[in-house]
Design an enzyme around this catalytic site. Structure first.
Site, short mmCIF file in Angstrom:
data_model
loop_
_atom_site.label_atom_id
_atom_site.label_comp_id
_atom_site.label_asym_id
_atom_site.label_seq_id
_atom_site.Cartn_x
_atom_site.Cartn_y
_atom_site.Cartn_z
N HIS A 38 0.87 -1.17 0.00
CA HIS A 38 0.00 0.00 0.00
C HIS A 38 0.91 1.23 0.00
O HIS A 38 2.03 1.17 0.51
CB HIS A 38 -0.83 -0.06 1.29
CG HIS A 38 -1.92 0.95 1.41
ND1 HIS A 38 -1.67 2.25 1.79
CD2 HIS A 38 -3.26 0.86 1.24
CE1 HIS A 38 -2.83 2.90 1.86
NE2 HIS A 38 -3.80 2.09 1.51
N ASP B 116 3.01 -4.80 8.12
CA ASP B 116 1.81 -4.00 7.97
C ASP B 116 0.61 -4.95 8.11
O ASP B 116 0.32 -5.73 7.21
CB ASP B 116 1.84 -3.33 6.59
CG ASP B 116 0.49 -2.72 6.20
OD1 ASP B 116 -0.47 -2.81 6.99
OD2 ASP B 116 0.41 -2.16 5.09
N GLN C 287 -4.60 -5.31 7.11
CA GLN C 287 -5.62 -6.22 6.56
C GLN C 287 -5.60 -7.59 7.23
O GLN C 287 -6.33 -8.49 6.81
CB GLN C 287 -5.41 -6.40 5.05
CG GLN C 287 -5.49 -5.12 4.24
CD GLN C 287 -6.88 -4.50 4.24
OE1 GLN C 287 -7.87 -5.14 4.59
NE2 GLN C 287 -6.96 -3.24 3.86
N LYS D 3 -10.58 -0.45 10.72
CA LYS D 3 -10.83 -1.61 9.86
C LYS D 3 -11.24 -2.81 10.69
O LYS D 3 -11.48 -3.89 10.16
CB LYS D 3 -9.56 -1.95 9.06
CG LYS D 3 -9.18 -0.89 8.01
CD LYS D 3 -8.02 -1.38 7.18
CE LYS D 3 -7.26 -0.27 6.50
NZ LYS D 3 -7.97 0.36 5.37
N CYS E 253 -4.82 2.59 -3.52
CA CYS E 253 -3.57 3.09 -2.94
C CYS E 253 -2.43 2.11 -3.14
O CYS E 253 -1.59 1.92 -2.26
CB CYS E 253 -3.73 3.41 -1.45
SG CYS E 253 -4.80 4.80 -1.16
#
Lengths: 414, 147
Positions: free
Chosen positions: A128, A205, A208, A231, A371
């Site tokens: 991202h 990261d 997600q 999220k 993104c």
């Protein structure tokens, strides 16, 4: 992480907790399939934040009165919940605004004092923008270099390239756990292990992954891990950076100001202990409390059950969507290796036209570059349409999506 | 759910797929598939490129002038049906016009030509070609000291 018995999740019951699904959009029930962008929030989270504002609104750490203490307790209790959620210690959990800020914190604070001219930082082509730009800025400032691990056409990372890069000398690696476009679940544990054997520190990261599957920082072994509250049923404006204690202790501050100091003189100052050293100014207190409530909510369901539910939905959706004539689905079709994110294109249609038509059907999906423009270039597309799932999504919503896509195909004569 | 779907498929819904034909008219879909004035011009007098950062759509407009009159115009790039149709119609409209006349064109001229109403987000798609055209003309005027 709390152990909850493995069982199918009760979607009917869950949906009742989400006021947004109690309304109609354009006269139709709302089908929300843009969870990779942001999730919806249950009453429990909204109430936790309301309670703070209505009953014990006060600043934390400094207020010497009852409500101030209550607010401090609630804020720090949320930190403990988040720490348990990822199997970390509370002092290793820093509240930030979002994943982006967490990565910037590491690039600024750790990166500025550890990256030297000529050093190499390893990323992947599926990152991202939030895991590219902070490193571009750092590399430019330090005259360091960025390297990128490529993917196979099925959306999986080229592991031989990864090993080759590590062998050639890398100072730091930052990579995504689950791709927000391809859904690929990267083998982070194996990669961290290999990187560490070669003296390379790793940031994960988890934007997600943390909302959708059990994430255990000790099991993964990573040095830093970043994710966002919004999220995972929490509010916007609150996110988390996990860092190993020994690293955080040796890092300089990120933002300067109140609360992050121990002693301040006119020309010098000393820093507060971790994690507060990295939390300058009045933080997002309500946000942290809301995130704590979101963690409670997810723990009650059980992250294994969340993961299983999404795996079932993804399998169901892939099966149905692959039968649509002219559809192109990106990423691996193996649901063991991917999360609940499905990116696709339909014939020669532009993804924006697709999303516009589905919006008129009361279905929210995402369309564009997500993104991740370098990944779009790698896939050779201007953008993709993307459906992404969460705990409240159902098979009939997927049926409706598929039927609508069939109709779109007819309108556009794909 | 089943009812909602079947009523839509039978065309009884108000918005939905049936309503889509209000925006995705036959003309717009045709222009998406077979755009007018798509391509490049040899040695253009005006050349301008712009993108829509939200979606990454890109459009380039090239113009051949005869004094102040637009003798030929072509566009190329990638975009959604709305932006591609808008570029086709815009290039048709300005052919033979003076650059001053072209600069007077606005949002309403584009929307009238497209014959549809749309949300603010999609308006950006529809207006990308016009914005690119004006950028190109102003840049040309600036260079040739005509302003």
């Amino acid at each position: 992480m709390r152990k909850v018995p493995r069982k199918p999740i009760d979607v009917e019951k869950i949906r009742k907790d989400f006021p947004i699904f109690n309304q109609k959009i354009k006269g139709m029930p709302y089908i929300y399939l843009d969870n990779a962008a942001t999730s919806q929030r249950p009453n429990q989270v909204i109430k936790a934040m309301n309670d703070y504002y209505q009953m014990y609104n006060a600043t934390i750490h400094r207020a010497l009165y009852e409500l101030g203490e209550k607010a401090t307790d609630a804020y720090e209790e949320s930190r403990e919940k988040v720490a348990k959620f990822i199997n970390a210690s509370p002092e290793e959990v820093i509240f930030v605004r979002n994943t982006t800020e967490a990565i910037n914190l590491v690039a600024y604070s750790w990166g500025r004092s550890n990256i030297k001219e000529g050093d190499k930082i390893l990323l992947t082509v599926m990152e991202h923008h939030s895991n590219i730009i902070p490193w571009q800025l750092l590399a430019k400032e330090k005259k360091a270099h960025l390297e990128f691990i490529d993917i196979y056409d099925n959306g999986l990372l080229k592991m031989d390239e990864f090993e080759k890069f590590i062998g050639e000398g890398i100072r730091f690696m930052s990579l995504v756990h689950v791709s927000n476009v391809l859904g690929t679940v990267n083998p982070v544990k194996k990669m961290v292990d290999y990187a560490h054997k070669n003296g390379v520190l790793v940031l994960i990261d988890a934007a997600q992954s943390a909302p959708h599957m059990p994430v255990d920082v000790h099991d993964i072994g990573c040095d830093f891990l970043a994710f966002s509250g919004h999220k995972m049923l929490g509010p916007t404006g609150i996110g988390v950076l996990y860092g190993k204690r020994e690293l955080l202790e040796n890092m300089g501050p990120f933002l300067g100001g109140g609360d992050m100091i121990k002693e301040v003189h006119l020309r010098e100052a000393s820093w507060n202990e971790i994690p507060w050293k990295f939390e300058a100014g009045t933080p997002n207190i309500a946000g942290a409390i809301g995130l704590g409530a979101a963690v409670d909510y997810l723990n009650n369901i059980g992250m294994e059950n969340v993961k299983e539910h999404e795996k079932e939905l993804t399998k169901y959706a892939l099966d149905k969507m692959m039968r649509i004539k002219g559809i192109n689905i990106y990423g691996t079709k193996n649901v063991e290796l991917r999360g609940g994110v499905i990116s696709f294109n339909l014939g020669d249609m532009h993804p924006h036209d697709l999303a516009s038509i589905l919006d008129n059907e009361g279905i929210s999906i995402r369309a564009g570059h997500h993104c991740a423009q370098p990944l779009m270039d790698r896939l050779g597309v201007v953008g993709t349409a993307r459906a992404s799932f969460y705990i409240y999504n159902t098979e009939w919503e997927i049926d409706y999506l598929v039927n609508s896509l069939e109709k779109v195909r007819e309108v556009f004569k794909v | 759910m089943g009812n909602r779907l079947s009523s839509k498929l039978l065309g009884e819904g108000k918005g939905g797929i049936q309503g889509m034909s209000e925006i995705y008219t036959r003309m717009i879909i045709d222009l998406y598939r077979n755009p007018l004035n798509y391509g490049e011009i040899e040695k253009p007098d005006i050349k301008a490129k712009d993108t829509n950062p939200i979606c990454g759509d890109i459009i380039e407009i090239q113009i051949k002038l005869n004094k102040d009159i637009i003798k030929d115009v072509k566009f190329n790039g990638k975009g959604c049906a709305i932006s591609m149709a808008s570029a086709s119609l815009l290039t048709e409209m300005i052919k033979g016009k003076s650059i001053d006349e072209s600069l007077k064109m606005d949002k309403n001229d584009i929307l009238d030509a497209l014959g549809i109403k749309m949300s603010l987000v999609r308006l950006k798609c529809a207006l990308l070609p016009l914005r690119t055209l004006k950028m190109g003309i102003y840049s040309y005027l600036g260079k040739s000291d005509k302003v």
